[in-house]
Design a protein around this motif. Structure first.
Motif, mmCIF file in Angstrom:
data_model
loop_
_atom_site.group_PDB
_atom_site.id
_atom_site.type_symbol
_atom_site.label_atom_id
_atom_site.label_comp_id
_atom_site.label_asym_id
_atom_site.label_seq_id
_atom_site.Cartn_x
_atom_site.Cartn_y
_atom_site.Cartn_z
ATOM 1 N N ARG A 68 61.786 47.367 57.836
ATOM 2 C CA ARG A 68 61.506 46.005 57.397
ATOM 3 C C ARG A 68 62.816 45.336 56.970
ATOM 4 N NH1 ARG A 68 57.444 47.147 59.326
ATOM 5 N NH2 ARG A 68 55.287 46.802 58.677
ATOM 6 N N PRO A 69 62.986 44.032 57.221
ATOM 7 C CA PRO A 69 64.191 43.322 56.769
ATOM 8 C C PRO A 69 64.072 42.932 55.305
ATOM 9 C CG PRO A 69 62.790 41.830 57.977
ATOM 10 C CD PRO A 69 62.095 43.176 58.020
ATOM 11 N N LEU A 126 73.718 48.982 54.407
ATOM 12 C CA LEU A 126 72.479 48.398 53.890
ATOM 13 C C LEU A 126 71.503 48.031 54.993
ATOM 14 C CD1 LEU A 126 70.835 47.271 51.509
ATOM 15 C CD2 LEU A 126 72.085 45.120 51.785
ATOM 16 N N PHE A 127 71.979 47.292 56.013
ATOM 17 C CA PHE A 127 71.068 46.846 57.060
ATOM 18 C C PHE A 127 70.544 48.015 57.886
ATOM 19 C CE2 PHE A 127 72.419 42.115 57.541
ATOM 20 C CZ PHE A 127 71.924 41.898 56.261
ATOM 21 N N ARG A 128 71.395 48.995 58.131
ATOM 22 C CA ARG A 128 70.929 50.150 58.897
ATOM 23 C C ARG A 128 69.888 50.931 58.126
ATOM 24 N NH1 ARG A 128 74.612 54.650 62.074
ATOM 25 N NH2 ARG A 128 72.937 55.380 63.437
ATOM 26 N N PHE A 129 70.075 51.047 56.826
ATOM 27 C CA PHE A 129 69.107 51.766 56.007
ATOM 28 C C PHE A 129 67.760 51.060 56.013
ATOM 29 C CE2 PHE A 129 67.025 52.364 51.868
ATOM 30 C CZ PHE A 129 66.858 53.739 51.880
ATOM 31 N N GLN A 130 67.763 49.736 55.865
ATOM 32 C CA GLN A 130 66.494 49.022 55.789
ATOM 33 C C GLN A 130 65.762 49.017 57.132
ATOM 34 O OE1 GLN A 130 66.920 44.909 54.773
ATOM 35 N NE2 GLN A 130 67.997 44.358 56.651
ATOM 36 N N LEU A 131 66.508 48.947 58.245
ATOM 37 C CA LEU A 131 65.855 48.897 59.543
ATOM 38 C C LEU A 131 65.440 50.273 60.038
ATOM 39 C CD1 LEU A 131 67.983 46.221 61.447
ATOM 40 C CD2 LEU A 131 65.890 45.920 60.129
ATOM 41 N N ALA A 132 66.295 51.279 59.839
ATOM 42 C CA ALA A 132 66.007 52.610 60.348
ATOM 43 C C ALA A 132 65.063 53.388 59.434
ATOM 44 C CB ALA A 132 67.304 53.398 60.529
ATOM 45 N N PHE A 179 73.016 58.824 54.490
ATOM 46 C CA PHE A 179 71.965 59.342 55.364
ATOM 47 C C PHE A 179 72.240 59.137 56.850
ATOM 48 C CE2 PHE A 179 68.813 58.501 51.687
ATOM 49 C CZ PHE A 179 69.242 59.662 51.063
ATOM 50 N N TYR A 180 73.075 58.134 57.190
ATOM 51 C CA TYR A 180 73.323 57.829 58.589
ATOM 52 C C TYR A 180 74.819 57.841 58.865
ATOM 53 C CZ TYR A 180 68.498 56.282 58.249
ATOM 54 O OH TYR A 180 67.142 56.228 58.020
ATOM 55 N N ASN A 181 75.210 58.659 59.813
ATOM 56 C CA ASN A 181 76.620 58.819 60.146
ATOM 57 C C ASN A 181 77.089 57.627 60.976
ATOM 58 O OD1 ASN A 181 79.160 59.611 60.986
ATOM 59 N ND2 ASN A 181 78.558 61.683 61.541
ATOM 60 N N PRO A 182 77.974 56.771 60.434
ATOM 61 C CA PRO A 182 78.409 55.586 61.194
ATOM 62 C C PRO A 182 79.362 55.913 62.330
ATOM 63 C CG PRO A 182 79.591 55.714 59.123
ATOM 64 C CD PRO A 182 78.577 56.825 59.095
ATOM 65 N N PHE A 183 79.890 57.139 62.376
ATOM 66 C CA PHE A 183 80.858 57.509 63.399
ATOM 67 C C PHE A 183 80.218 58.241 64.575
ATOM 68 C CE2 PHE A 183 83.051 57.491 59.295
ATOM 69 C CZ PHE A 183 84.031 56.552 59.540
ATOM 70 N N LEU A 184 78.957 58.603 64.440
ATOM 71 C CA LEU A 184 78.274 59.340 65.500
ATOM 72 C C LEU A 184 77.806 58.366 66.575
ATOM 73 C CD1 LEU A 184 77.254 62.047 66.518
ATOM 74 C CD2 LEU A 184 75.128 61.660 65.258
ATOM 75 N N LYS A 185 78.348 58.494 67.749
ATOM 76 C CA LYS A 185 77.995 57.635 68.872
ATOM 77 C C LYS A 185 77.023 58.383 69.776
ATOM 78 C CE LYS A 185 82.417 55.192 68.805
ATOM 79 N NZ LYS A 185 83.621 54.831 69.597
ATOM 80 N N TRP A 208 58.880 37.640 60.562
ATOM 81 C CA TRP A 208 58.981 38.713 61.545
ATOM 82 C C TRP A 208 58.714 40.073 60.914
ATOM 83 C CZ3 TRP A 208 64.034 36.910 64.415
ATOM 84 C CH2 TRP A 208 63.695 35.833 65.247
ATOM 85 N N GLY A 209 58.956 40.202 59.627
ATOM 86 C CA GLY A 209 58.724 41.462 58.947
ATOM 87 C C GLY A 209 57.275 41.891 58.972
ATOM 88 N N LEU A 210 56.367 40.967 59.305
ATOM 89 C CA LEU A 210 54.955 41.335 59.406
ATOM 90 C C LEU A 210 54.693 42.202 60.630
ATOM 91 C CD1 LEU A 210 53.383 37.855 58.569
ATOM 92 C CD2 LEU A 210 53.688 39.787 57.029
ATOM 93 N N PHE A 211 55.642 42.210 61.566
ATOM 94 C CA PHE A 211 55.472 42.979 62.779
ATOM 95 C C PHE A 211 56.237 44.289 62.666
ATOM 96 C CE2 PHE A 211 54.690 38.635 63.836
ATOM 97 C CZ PHE A 211 53.667 38.670 64.750
ATOM 98 N N THR A 212 55.966 45.194 63.587
ATOM 99 C CA THR A 212 56.677 46.466 63.599
ATOM 100 C C THR A 212 58.143 46.217 63.855
ATOM 101 O OG1 THR A 212 54.730 47.566 64.456
ATOM 102 C CG2 THR A 212 56.815 48.726 64.681
ATOM 103 N N LEU A 213 58.986 46.758 63.011
ATOM 104 C CA LEU A 213 60.426 46.562 63.137
ATOM 105 C C LEU A 213 61.116 47.908 63.091
ATOM 106 C CD1 LEU A 213 62.818 44.611 63.249
ATOM 107 C CD2 LEU A 213 62.791 44.559 60.781
ATOM 108 N N LYS A 214 61.858 48.229 64.115
ATOM 109 C CA LYS A 214 62.533 49.515 64.143
ATOM 110 C C LYS A 214 63.833 49.398 64.922
ATOM 111 C CE LYS A 214 61.856 54.414 64.998
ATOM 112 N NZ LYS A 214 60.916 55.454 65.348
#
Length: 343
Positions: free
Chosen positions: A273-274, A263-269, A94-100, A313-319
């Motif tokens: 939430r972490p 994994l981390f990009r998917f959960q945050l974007a 879903f997220y292109n890691p090469f797109l800057k 921290w996950g109780l707060f807005t995370l983006k």
């Protein structure tokens, strides 16, 4: 009729360079690389599936039903990682890691930022060198309102005073709930007689071996000025453009970068939430959140790093839709001075 493939490739490259803009070329290049990652991933999944589809447990008439059940359970154990593997795949799909993505934040209107480094104080010259490097980079970048804080268990005797503040945690300091190590040091920074930051200021948590880059500063400024979240995090690269002291540990640590982009990009974007974890470094957080949540959660489970505090921290807005890499050198057993991460 023979076809000169090199000539065809050269003509195609010339066509691309002449008729496509730089932005389109970069996007096309990143898309092709992303497609290669997806195809490689699909080929790997098909190969593993084909290899395991006929792999059967031992026959019960040879080993008996009890032994067969044990082998069946052992054979199923690797499949426990399938949920995380699927989420890693979704992050890459879903997220292109090469797109800057280039952003141009307004530096003059940026809020005050504190780059907070936590160390035990065992290598003072190394810590001061990296802090000075990050300070100079911020100044060269044009950042107006910032400070670099070094929080240490031992005095470093830092002679650099311009935009660098040394905070020594007293040996007698104890938190209410008995937090230790990094959590103890960070909680000391929240004490009223130590904390000089306003509630609207931002904190960027860094390790002692972390080096900032212009891209990471652009990403941090974009995030704090965009106003869509109170907590953000980006990926950390290892030995990016630096001399590699130990290839084995560097390559091993580089696997963590793939998790950052997957994994981390998917959960945050996507999930904001972490859910599956949170790194203890390169955390961008609004000061009011840290003050309200606190870091004094006791010695069990959070003594060394801040990962488990992400649950709170996950109780707060995370983006964190934007990923801007920081650099970090992989640890080696022989040289402490080579531990450089680049953000």
């Amino acid at each position: 009729m023979d076809i000169d493939l090199n000539s065809v490739f050269d003509r195609w490259s010339l066509f691309i360079s002449l008729y496509l803009s730089e932005q389109i070329r970069q996007r096309l290049d990143s898309t092709v690389k992303h497609a290669c990652v997806i195809l490689t991933l699909a080929a790997f999944i098909l190969a593993v599936t084909h290899m395991n589809i006929h792999r059967l447990a031992p026959e019960s008439e040879i080993y008996g039903p009890g032994i067969k059940s044990v082998f069946s359970i052992i054979a199923l154990a690797p499949y426990l990682s399938i949920p995380l593997a699927i989420l890693n795949c979704m992050g890459l799909l879903f997220y292109n890691p090469f797109l800057k993505k280039k952003v141009h934040p307004q530096k003059s209107f940026a809020p005050s930022i504190c780059f907070r480094i936590v160390t035990r104080g065992d290598t003072p010259e190394f810590v001061i060198q990296n802090a000075t490097y990050n300070r100079d980079l911020c100044l060269a970048f044009g950042l107006k309102h910032f400070i670099v804080e070094i929080v240490s268990d031992k005095p470093l005797n830092c002679q650099e005073k311009n935009r660098i503040r040394e905070i020594v945690v007293p040996k007698s300091y104890r938190t209410k709930n008995g937090s230790l190590y990094k959590a103890r040091a960070l909680n000391y920074c929240l004490e009223s007689h130590v904390n000089l930051l306003a509630r609207t200021d931002w904190i960027v948590h860094l390790d002692e071996e972390t080096l900032l880059t212009e891209a990471s500063l652009s990403g941090i400024l974009h995030f704090v000025t965009e106003g869509k979240g109170d907590i953000g995090q980006g990926p950390i690269s290892y030995a990016n453009g630096k001399k590699i002291e130990n290839w084995i540990t560097t390559l091993a640590d580089s696997l963590r970068l793939s998790i950052d982009y997957a994994l981390f990009r998917f959960q945050l974007a996507f999930l904001h939430r972490p859910v599956f974890g949170f790194k203890g470094s390169y955390i961008v957080i609004r000061n009011k959140v840290e003050m309200e949540v606190g870091l004094d959660n006791g010695p069990d489970g959070i003594a060394a790093t801040m990962e488990t505090i992400a649950v709170y921290w996950g109780l707060f807005t995370l983006k964190s839709n934007e990923f801007f890499v920081v650099q970090k050198e992989s640890p080696t057993a022989s040289k402490r001075e080579s531990h450089i991460k680049v953000v």
